[in-house]
Motif scaffolding. Structure first.
Motif, short mmCIF file in Angstrom:
data_model
loop_
_atom_site.label_atom_id
_atom_site.label_comp_id
_atom_site.label_asym_id
_atom_site.label_seq_id
_atom_site.Cartn_x
_atom_site.Cartn_y
_atom_site.Cartn_z
N GLY A 1 0.82 -1.22 -0.07
CA GLY A 1 0.09 0.01 -0.16
C GLY A 1 0.89 1.36 -0.01
O GLY A 1 1.77 1.24 -0.16
N SER A 2 0.20 2.27 0.52
CA SER A 2 0.73 3.63 0.42
C SER A 2 1.72 4.18 1.58
O SER A 2 1.59 5.16 2.03
CB SER A 2 -0.44 4.56 0.24
N PHE A 3 2.41 3.04 2.12
CA PHE A 3 3.18 3.50 3.05
C PHE A 3 4.60 2.47 3.05
O PHE A 3 4.60 1.69 2.52
CB PHE A 3 2.73 3.10 4.58
N HIS A 4 5.87 3.35 3.40
CA HIS A 4 7.03 2.43 3.56
C HIS A 4 6.97 1.51 4.42
O HIS A 4 7.39 0.24 4.29
CB HIS A 4 8.14 3.30 3.71
N ASP A 5 6.58 1.83 5.57
CA ASP A 5 6.05 0.67 6.68
C ASP A 5 4.91 1.23 7.33
O ASP A 5 4.64 2.26 7.45
CB ASP A 5 7.14 0.85 7.84
N PHE A 6 4.02 0.23 7.72
CA PHE A 6 2.91 0.55 8.75
C PHE A 6 2.80 -0.63 9.66
O PHE A 6 2.96 -1.82 9.44
CB PHE A 6 1.78 0.56 7.80
N LEU A 7 2.62 -0.28 10.84
CA LEU A 7 2.20 -1.30 12.03
C LEU A 7 1.25 -0.63 13.03
O LEU A 7 1.39 0.35 13.57
CB LEU A 7 3.58 -1.74 12.75
N ALA A 8 0.18 -1.43 13.34
CA ALA A 8 -0.72 -0.99 14.36
C ALA A 8 -1.17 -2.02 15.49
O ALA A 8 -1.21 -3.17 14.90
CB ALA A 8 -1.98 -0.33 13.73
N GLU A 9 -1.37 -1.63 16.64
CA GLU A 9 -1.93 -2.56 17.56
C GLU A 9 -3.06 -2.03 18.29
O GLU A 9 -2.58 -0.90 18.88
CB GLU A 9 -0.77 -3.12 18.55
N LEU A 10 -4.08 -2.77 18.46
CA LEU A 10 -5.20 -2.41 19.37
C LEU A 10 -5.20 -3.37 20.50
O LEU A 10 -5.62 -4.50 20.28
CB LEU A 10 -6.42 -2.21 18.32
N THR A 11 -5.09 -3.00 21.81
CA THR A 11 -5.23 -3.88 22.77
C THR A 11 -6.38 -3.53 23.81
O THR A 11 -6.50 -2.10 23.92
CB THR A 11 -3.85 -3.74 23.63
N LEU A 12 -6.96 -4.64 24.28
CA LEU A 12 -7.97 -4.55 25.06
C LEU A 12 -7.81 -5.05 26.50
O LEU A 12 -7.34 -5.97 26.53
CB LEU A 12 -9.49 -4.84 24.66
N GLN A 13 -8.19 -4.38 27.59
CA GLN A 13 -7.87 -4.67 28.86
C GLN A 13 -9.15 -4.46 29.75
O GLN A 13 -9.51 -3.36 29.70
CB GLN A 13 -6.64 -4.08 29.59
N ASP A 14 -9.35 -5.23 30.78
CA ASP A 14 -10.57 -5.10 31.64
C ASP A 14 -10.03 -3.89 32.46
O ASP A 14 -9.00 -3.78 33.13
CB ASP A 14 -10.86 -6.29 32.51
N PHE A 15 -10.70 -2.89 32.93
CA PHE A 15 -10.27 -1.64 33.41
C PHE A 15 -11.43 -1.11 34.15
O PHE A 15 -12.51 -0.80 33.57
CB PHE A 15 -9.88 -0.92 32.50
N ALA A 16 -11.51 -0.69 35.36
CA ALA A 16 -12.79 -0.36 36.28
C ALA A 16 -13.92 -1.15 36.13
O ALA A 16 -13.86 -2.50 35.77
CB ALA A 16 -12.87 1.10 36.10
N ASN A 17 -15.05 -0.65 35.44
CA ASN A 17 -16.24 -1.38 35.00
C ASN A 17 -16.38 -1.34 33.66
O ASN A 17 -17.57 -1.61 32.97
CB ASN A 17 -17.51 -0.86 35.86
N GLY A 18 -15.31 -1.32 32.87
CA GLY A 18 -15.25 -1.41 31.46
C GLY A 18 -14.09 -2.11 31.10
O GLY A 18 -13.59 -2.95 31.26
#
Length: 196
Positions: free
Chosen positions: A137-154
């Protein structure tokens, strides 16, 4: 580091937090977005953002892996869909899924107007993390991470991305654009996830 305060959405108790392994709970619960930007190559940038979602991790996960809905979370994303012929599971009881994703986006940036197209390898670790790796695609490099953790009441959502576009734009300008756009995008994402 930039901390951005969020408006009070009806289901939204977000907060401003400094990106860290020990987030500021009170700020997050108030609805603030914690944002940290850094240089990544001479023409790229990296960013880490955190928000609190007042919904369960299971609910957040179900919505986040619905990739066509990402056009609701990030206004610059025009198309987002999985390439369904490439879905595979790992052998450990389907805890890890491998997919491919296609996205297009458009952005007006200072004196430039950029259109991007990207094919991503996606690794989903069930209800914990989604990794996006550049395939082409349109990038030399691309990396993404989406992390979910239990936290408070959400759920605590941590979003990390680092990228170097093909168009040579100094890293400082990219960081400024991220600081301006990403907090708003994260708030839009939270509102969409809460109202789903």
């Amino acid at each position: 580091m930039v901390v951005s305060t969020a408006p009070n959405f009806n289901c939204d108790r977000t907060l401003a937090v400094a990106v860290s392994h020990q987030p500021n709970s009170a700020a997050l619960i108030r609805g603030e977005v914690l944002l940290e930007t850094r240089a990544h190559t001479a023409w790229g940038a990296s960013v880490t953002a955190q928000i609190y979602l007042p919904i369960s991790r299971k609910s957040a996960w179900q919505h986040l892996i619905d990739y066509p809905q990402w056009v609701r979370y990030f206004p610059d994303v025009k198309n987002s869909y999985p390439l369904t012929d490439d879905v595979r599971s790992s052998s450990n009881t389907d805890q890890i899924q491998y997919k491919r994703l296609y996205q297009t986006a458009g952005k007006n940036f200072l004196f430039l107007s950029a259109q991007v197209e990207i094919y991503l390898k996606v690794v989903e670790t069930f209800q914990q993390q989604i990794q996006f790796q550049l395939e082409s695609g349109s990038f030399h490099d691309f990396l993404a991470e989406l992390t979910l953790q239990d936290f408070a009441n959400g759920t605590l959502l941590t979003y990390f991305v680092q990228a170097t576009p093909l168009i040579p734009v100094p890293s400082l300008f990219i960081q400024q654009a991220i600081q301006y756009d990403l907090p708003t995008n994260m708030k839009i994402m939270r509102q969409a996830l809460c109202s789903a």
